[in-house]
Design a protein around this motif. Structure first.
Motif, short mmCIF file in Angstrom:
data_model
loop_
_atom_site.label_atom_id
_atom_site.label_comp_id
_atom_site.label_asym_id
_atom_site.label_seq_id
_atom_site.Cartn_x
_atom_site.Cartn_y
_atom_site.Cartn_z
N ALA A 60 -5.88 5.17 -3.86
CA ALA A 60 -4.95 4.13 -4.30
C ALA A 60 -4.44 3.30 -3.13
O ALA A 60 -3.91 2.20 -3.32
N GLY A 61 -4.58 3.84 -1.91
CA GLY A 61 -4.18 3.07 -0.73
C GLY A 61 -4.92 1.76 -0.59
O GLY A 61 -4.42 0.80 0.02
N TRP A 62 -6.14 1.67 -1.18
CA TRP A 62 -6.89 0.41 -1.13
C TRP A 62 -6.13 -0.71 -1.82
O TRP A 62 -6.18 -1.87 -1.39
N VAL A 63 -5.43 -0.39 -2.90
CA VAL A 63 -4.66 -1.41 -3.63
C VAL A 63 -3.55 -1.95 -2.73
O VAL A 63 -3.33 -3.17 -2.65
N LEU A 64 -2.87 -1.03 -2.04
CA LEU A 64 -1.76 -1.45 -1.18
C LEU A 64 -2.26 -2.23 0.03
O LEU A 64 -1.64 -3.21 0.45
N ILE A 65 -3.38 -1.80 0.59
CA ILE A 65 -3.96 -2.50 1.74
C ILE A 65 -4.42 -3.90 1.34
O ILE A 65 -4.28 -4.87 2.11
N SER A 66 -4.97 -4.05 0.13
CA SER A 66 -5.44 -5.36 -0.31
C SER A 66 -4.28 -6.34 -0.47
O SER A 66 -4.47 -7.56 -0.37
N GLU A 67 -3.08 -5.82 -0.71
CA GLU A 67 -1.90 -6.66 -0.86
C GLU A 67 -1.18 -6.91 0.45
O GLU A 67 -0.58 -7.97 0.65
N HIS A 68 -1.25 -5.93 1.36
CA HIS A 68 -0.57 -6.05 2.67
C HIS A 68 -1.49 -5.44 3.73
O HIS A 68 -1.41 -4.25 4.03
N GLU A 69 -2.37 -6.26 4.28
CA GLU A 69 -3.35 -5.75 5.24
C GLU A 69 -2.72 -5.25 6.52
O GLU A 69 -3.32 -4.44 7.24
N ALA A 70 -1.49 -5.70 6.82
CA ALA A 70 -0.82 -5.23 8.02
C ALA A 70 -0.27 -3.82 7.86
O ALA A 70 0.11 -3.17 8.84
N LEU A 71 -0.25 -3.32 6.64
CA LEU A 71 0.26 -1.99 6.37
C LEU A 71 -0.66 -0.94 7.00
O LEU A 71 -1.88 -1.07 6.94
N GLY A 72 -0.07 0.07 7.61
CA GLY A 72 -0.87 1.12 8.23
C GLY A 72 -1.66 1.89 7.19
O GLY A 72 -1.20 2.11 6.07
N ALA A 73 -2.87 2.33 7.57
CA ALA A 73 -3.72 3.05 6.64
C ALA A 73 -3.09 4.38 6.23
O ALA A 73 -3.17 4.78 5.07
N TRP A 74 -2.46 5.06 7.17
CA TRP A 74 -1.82 6.34 6.85
C TRP A 74 -0.69 6.14 5.85
O TRP A 74 -0.54 6.90 4.90
N ASP A 75 0.10 5.09 6.07
CA ASP A 75 1.21 4.80 5.15
C ASP A 75 0.70 4.38 3.78
O ASP A 75 1.26 4.76 2.75
N ALA A 76 -0.37 3.58 3.77
CA ALA A 76 -0.92 3.10 2.49
C ALA A 76 -1.45 4.26 1.66
O ALA A 76 -1.18 4.35 0.46
N THR A 77 -2.21 5.15 2.29
CA THR A 77 -2.75 6.30 1.55
C THR A 77 -1.64 7.25 1.11
O THR A 77 -1.68 7.80 0.00
N ARG A 78 -0.64 7.42 1.97
CA ARG A 78 0.48 8.30 1.60
C ARG A 78 1.26 7.73 0.43
O ARG A 78 1.56 8.44 -0.53
N ASP A 79 1.58 6.44 0.50
CA ASP A 79 2.36 5.81 -0.58
C ASP A 79 1.55 5.72 -1.87
O ASP A 79 2.10 5.91 -2.97
N GLY A 80 0.25 5.42 -1.74
CA GLY A 80 -0.60 5.35 -2.93
C GLY A 80 -0.71 6.70 -3.62
O GLY A 80 -0.60 6.80 -4.85
N SER A 81 -0.90 7.75 -2.83
CA SER A 81 -0.98 9.09 -3.40
C SER A 81 0.36 9.54 -3.97
O SER A 81 0.41 10.25 -4.98
#
Length: 314
Positions: free
Chosen positions: A197-218
């Motif tokens: 689900a981190g891919w959804v967050l990264i697609s909206e905010h590419e500056a977001l860290g990958a670790w944060d995106a995967t953590r928040d998505g999960s």
């Protein structure tokens, strides 16, 4: 419970309709993604086993083969690194395609290569792929190590006690351990899947860290892991269909090769393999789009981004 099932069914029904409307693009993007991935896997196998086949064909045995294998394994990590670097942006492009498809857009197949046109997007895809790989490694290393040491411990204990292990005993023991290992991996795979689900967050905010995106998505799925498991199991018969089609085409190919004499048998063999490949591309392209868009829909629902879908569409 009924509402949960209805939510899943409604999301899947909506996504299936969207995928059917864009089936050509879904199949096309899956095919284009598979080509570079297949080439990278081929390079990986050649890196590991290429020299071994050459040496073996030239009559080398024993230490020569062992030294070649050790030398090749030292370069495997470099190939894996290259695979992650290339497949990261490709996966990012594919997920952007599925996100747009779920949201009612009409993304083109060119979305697959969009991350390669921007250094920022390219780096976002690489970061995400390395992060997902590392997270999966972290979750898998402990059960894998336990599986290995338990197996070795049982073997050493049997030898030390003087118990003679037959081939049947060894096969049964390994099979039981493997089944138990796979059962332990089920909740781990569900957890790892939620990181996608981190891919959804990264697609909206590419500056977001990958670790944060995967953590928040999960984190959106916290308390819903059982529902995610049921979501995965709801595609069981689609996987069965895909396997049956591939297996049937393979059986027809082997039947033609073995029982039809001459050139006709070879032609039947090639035609059956070609048919299996074409059907596999279509079915897997549809299934990949169906599963990924439905997963995105499940994430959007639990994240509170979409309206209530507990009622079926009219």
């Amino acid at each position: 419970m009924h509402d949960r099932v209805q939510v899943r069914k409604t999301i899947k029904r909506q996504c299936k309709r969207r995928v059917k409307e864009q089936i050509g693009r879904c199949v096309g993007i899956q095919f284009l993604y598979a080509v570079p991935y297949f080439l990278l896997v081929l390079i990986l196998y050649l890196t590991i086993f290429g020299d071994l086949f050459v040496l073996y064909a030239n009559g080398y045995r024993g230490n020569a083969l062992s030294m070649a294998m050790e030398r090749n394994l030292n370069s495997v990590w470099l190939v894996i690194f290259v695979m992650l670097v290339v497949t990261g942006p490709l996966m990012y492009g594919m997920m952007r395609f599925y996100i747009g498809l779920f949201r009612g857009e009409e993304p083109g197949v060119s979305a697959l290569f969009q991350p390669f046109t921007s250094l920022h997007s390219f780096w976002a895809g690489v970061r995400m792929e390395f992060c997902l790989f590392f997270r999966q490694l972290l979750w898998s290393v402990l059960p894998t190590a336990l599986f290995f040491f338990v197996g070795m411990g049982l073997l050493v204990n049997a030898v030390a006690s003087g118990h003679y292990l037959t081939q049947t005993d060894l096969t049964v023991a390994v099979a039981v351990l493997y089944v138990f290992y796979q059962l332990v991996l089920i909740p781990i795979r569900i957890k790892v899947m939620t990181y996608q689900a981190g891919w959804v967050l990264i697609s909206e905010h590419e500056a977001l860290g990958a670790w944060d995106a995967t953590r928040d998505g999960s984190g959106v799925f916290h308390g819903h892991y059982g529902k995610v498991l049921l979501f995965v199991l709801s595609f069981f018969w689609w996987y069965v269909l895909s396997g049956l089609v591939s297996g049937l085409c393979w059986l027809i190919a082997m039947f033609g090769f073995v029982f039809i004499p001459g050139a006709s048998g070879f032609v039947a063999f090639l035609l059956a393999l070609a048919a299996g490949a074409c059907l596999g591309v279509v079915i897997n392209g549809f299934l990949a789009a169906y599963i990924n868009t439905s997963f995105i829909g499940l994430f959007e629902f639990y994240a509170g981004r979409t309206q209530d879908v507990s009622q079926p569409e009219q």
